[in-house]
Design a protein around this motif. Structure first.
Motif, PDB file in Angstrom:
ATOM      1  N   GLU A   1      84.097 -18.559  44.837  1.00  0.00           N
ATOM      2  CA  GLU A   1      84.939 -17.562  43.905  1.00  0.00           C
ATOM      3  C   GLU A   1      84.267 -16.839  42.867  1.00  0.00           C
ATOM      4  O   GLU A   1      84.491 -15.726  42.529  1.00  0.00           O
ATOM      5  CB  GLU A   1      86.004 -18.717  42.985  1.00  0.00           C
TER       6      GLU A   1
ATOM      7  N   LEU B   1      74.278 -13.663  45.497  1.00  0.00           N
ATOM      8  CA  LEU B   1      75.238 -12.257  46.014  1.00  0.00           C
ATOM      9  C   LEU B   1      74.210 -11.434  46.785  1.00  0.00           C
ATOM     10  O   LEU B   1      74.586 -11.043  47.735  1.00  0.00           O
ATOM     11  CB  LEU B   1      75.944 -11.810  44.888  1.00  0.00           C
TER      12      LEU B   1
ATOM     13  N   HIS C   1      82.920 -15.127  53.563  1.00  0.00           N
ATOM     14  CA  HIS C   1      83.179 -16.286  52.701  1.00  0.00           C
ATOM     15  C   HIS C   1      82.513 -16.607  51.631  1.00  0.00           C
ATOM     16  O   HIS C   1      81.071 -16.780  51.801  1.00  0.00           O
ATOM     17  CB  HIS C   1      83.604 -17.434  53.531  1.00  0.00           C
ATOM     18  N   LEU C   2      82.908 -16.308  50.348  1.00  0.00           N
ATOM     19  CA  LEU C   2      81.923 -16.422  49.071  1.00  0.00           C
ATOM     20  C   LEU C   2      82.747 -17.308  48.130  1.00  0.00           C
ATOM     21  O   LEU C   2      83.747 -17.574  48.278  1.00  0.00           O
ATOM     22  CB  LEU C   2      81.720 -15.281  48.286  1.00  0.00           C
TER      23      LEU C   2
ATOM     24  N   TYR D   1      81.512  -2.796  54.075  1.00  0.00           N
ATOM     25  CA  TYR D   1      82.324  -3.942  53.573  1.00  0.00           C
ATOM     26  C   TYR D   1      83.717  -3.434  53.290  1.00  0.00           C
ATOM     27  O   TYR D   1      83.776  -2.063  52.790  1.00  0.00           O
ATOM     28  CB  TYR D   1      81.688  -4.461  52.440  1.00  0.00           C
TER      29      TYR D   1
ATOM     30  N   LYS E   1      91.864 -10.794  47.780  1.00  0.00           N
ATOM     31  CA  LYS E   1      90.386 -10.784  47.689  1.00  0.00           C
ATOM     32  C   LYS E   1      89.794 -11.356  48.908  1.00  0.00           C
ATOM     33  O   LYS E   1      88.699 -11.843  48.845  1.00  0.00           O
ATOM     34  CB  LYS E   1      90.288 -11.964  46.612  1.00  0.00           C
ATOM     35  N   GLU E   2      90.221 -10.933  49.801  1.00  0.00           N
ATOM     36  CA  GLU E   2      89.524 -11.002  51.198  1.00  0.00           C
ATOM     37  C   GLU E   2      88.379 -10.045  51.505  1.00  0.00           C
ATOM     38  O   GLU E   2      88.731  -8.942  51.084  1.00  0.00           O
ATOM     39  CB  GLU E   2      90.363 -11.194  52.453  1.00  0.00           C
ATOM     40  N   ILE E   3      87.157 -10.506  51.685  1.00  0.00           N
ATOM     41  CA  ILE E   3      86.068  -9.592  51.904  1.00  0.00           C
ATOM     42  C   ILE E   3      85.668  -9.581  53.490  1.00  0.00           C
ATOM     43  O   ILE E   3      85.628 -10.593  54.082  1.00  0.00           O
ATOM     44  CB  ILE E   3      84.693 -10.242  51.033  1.00  0.00           C
TER      45      ILE E   3
ATOM     46  N   GLN F   1      81.011 -15.874  42.802  1.00  0.00           N
ATOM     47  CA  GLN F   1      80.409 -14.454  43.520  1.00  0.00           C
ATOM     48  C   GLN F   1      81.222 -13.526  44.005  1.00  0.00           C
ATOM     49  O   GLN F   1      81.107 -12.402  43.942  1.00  0.00           O
ATOM     50  CB  GLN F   1      79.491 -14.860  44.523  1.00  0.00           C
ATOM     51  N   LYS F   2      82.433 -14.097  44.465  1.00  0.00           N
ATOM     52  CA  LYS F   2      83.474 -13.043  44.919  1.00  0.00           C
ATOM     53  C   LYS F   2      83.816 -12.068  43.823  1.00  0.00           C
ATOM     54  O   LYS F   2      83.844 -10.939  43.930  1.00  0.00           O
ATOM     55  CB  LYS F   2      84.703 -13.726  45.603  1.00  0.00           C
ATOM     56  N   ASN F   3      84.241 -12.613  42.624  1.00  0.00           N
ATOM     57  CA  ASN F   3      84.680 -11.853  41.593  1.00  0.00           C
ATOM     58  C   ASN F   3      83.686 -11.158  41.078  1.00  0.00           C
ATOM     59  O   ASN F   3      84.149  -9.848  40.523  1.00  0.00           O
ATOM     60  CB  ASN F   3      85.281 -13.082  40.439  1.00  0.00           C
TER      61      ASN F   3
ATOM     62  N   ILE G   1      87.329  -4.743  50.908  1.00  0.00           N
ATOM     63  CA  ILE G   1      87.732  -5.964  49.934  1.00  0.00           C
ATOM     64  C   ILE G   1      89.077  -5.494  49.854  1.00  0.00           C
ATOM     65  O   ILE G   1      89.624  -4.541  49.365  1.00  0.00           O
ATOM     66  CB  ILE G   1      87.282  -6.016  48.694  1.00  0.00           C
TER      67      ILE G   1
END
Length: 209
Positions: A149, A190, A146-147, A129, A136-138, A151-153, A131
């Protein structure tokens, strides 16, 4: 892993800060006076300086001024019991990026350190992975993931603190409606969405492993 230089002549405070910051994944070198600090800057690369002002031999402001004149632009936080406007002004004129007045909560210092050191890294890599901390792209194997907001944080917070756990209180701040149930649901999603191993560290928070 970020490496810090602490210039502080109070042994009790220094040991407390070193223990706390080490627990949160930082490597800390300790200088008890300005001469020792300047020698350490010659021999090591640091991501951040933490300088007290009133220390023996060379005070923190004079040391910082000399480092800046020599082209050393390492981010610096002044930590000092001197709270008058003149002292604060001198600190910033010397080149300080931040000024924290004693006494302070170590957690507040940690927040300020994270704010300064995170700007040094635009990307975090974990296994396959990656980031981008700016956008804030994964990505997983260069493929965008694509997650939501929240779960991304949470994922970003876990990776920023890897391999140490992130406290439950810190993660709660990332939730729209902070409850224990909402936390468990987001962590479970997640883990499933990204096939991750996330450990519940009892009494502390969560840790990605």
């Amino acid at each position: 892993m970020n490496k810090l230089l602490l210039l502080e002549d109070d042994p009790s405070l220094s040991k407390t800060l070193i223990k706390y910051l080490t627990h949160h994944g930082y490597v800390v070198d300790w200088a008890k006076h300005g001469e020792e600090a300047i020698d350490l800057t010659y021999d090591n690369h640091y991501d951040l300086y933490l300088f007290d002002i009133n220390v023996p031999l060379i005070n923190g402001i004079d040391l910082l001024s000399a480092l800046r004149e020599a082209g050393d632009m390492t981010p610096t936080i002044i930590i000092s019991a001197l709270v008058d406007v003149e002292s604060v002004t001198k600190g910033f004129i010397a080149g300080a990026d931040d000024y924290l007045k004693k006494p302070f909560d170590p957690e507040e210092l940690l927040i300020r350190i994270k704010a300064k050191t995170s700007t040094l890294k635009e990307k975090i890599k974990y296994k396959e992975y990656e980031i981008n901390l700016v956008t804030k792209e994964i990505f997983f194997k260069d493929t965008p993931i694509h997650l939501g907001e929240v779960q991304k944080n949470i994922f970003i917070a876990l990776l920023k603190n890897y391999p140490n756990p992130v406290t439950k209180d810190e993660l709660m701040l990332l939730l729209d409606k902070p409850t224990d149930l909402a936390m468990r649901v987001n962590i479970a999603k997640l883990k499933k969405n990204l096939n991750l191993t996330i450990k519940n560290v009892r009494g502390v928070g969560y840790q990605i492993i």
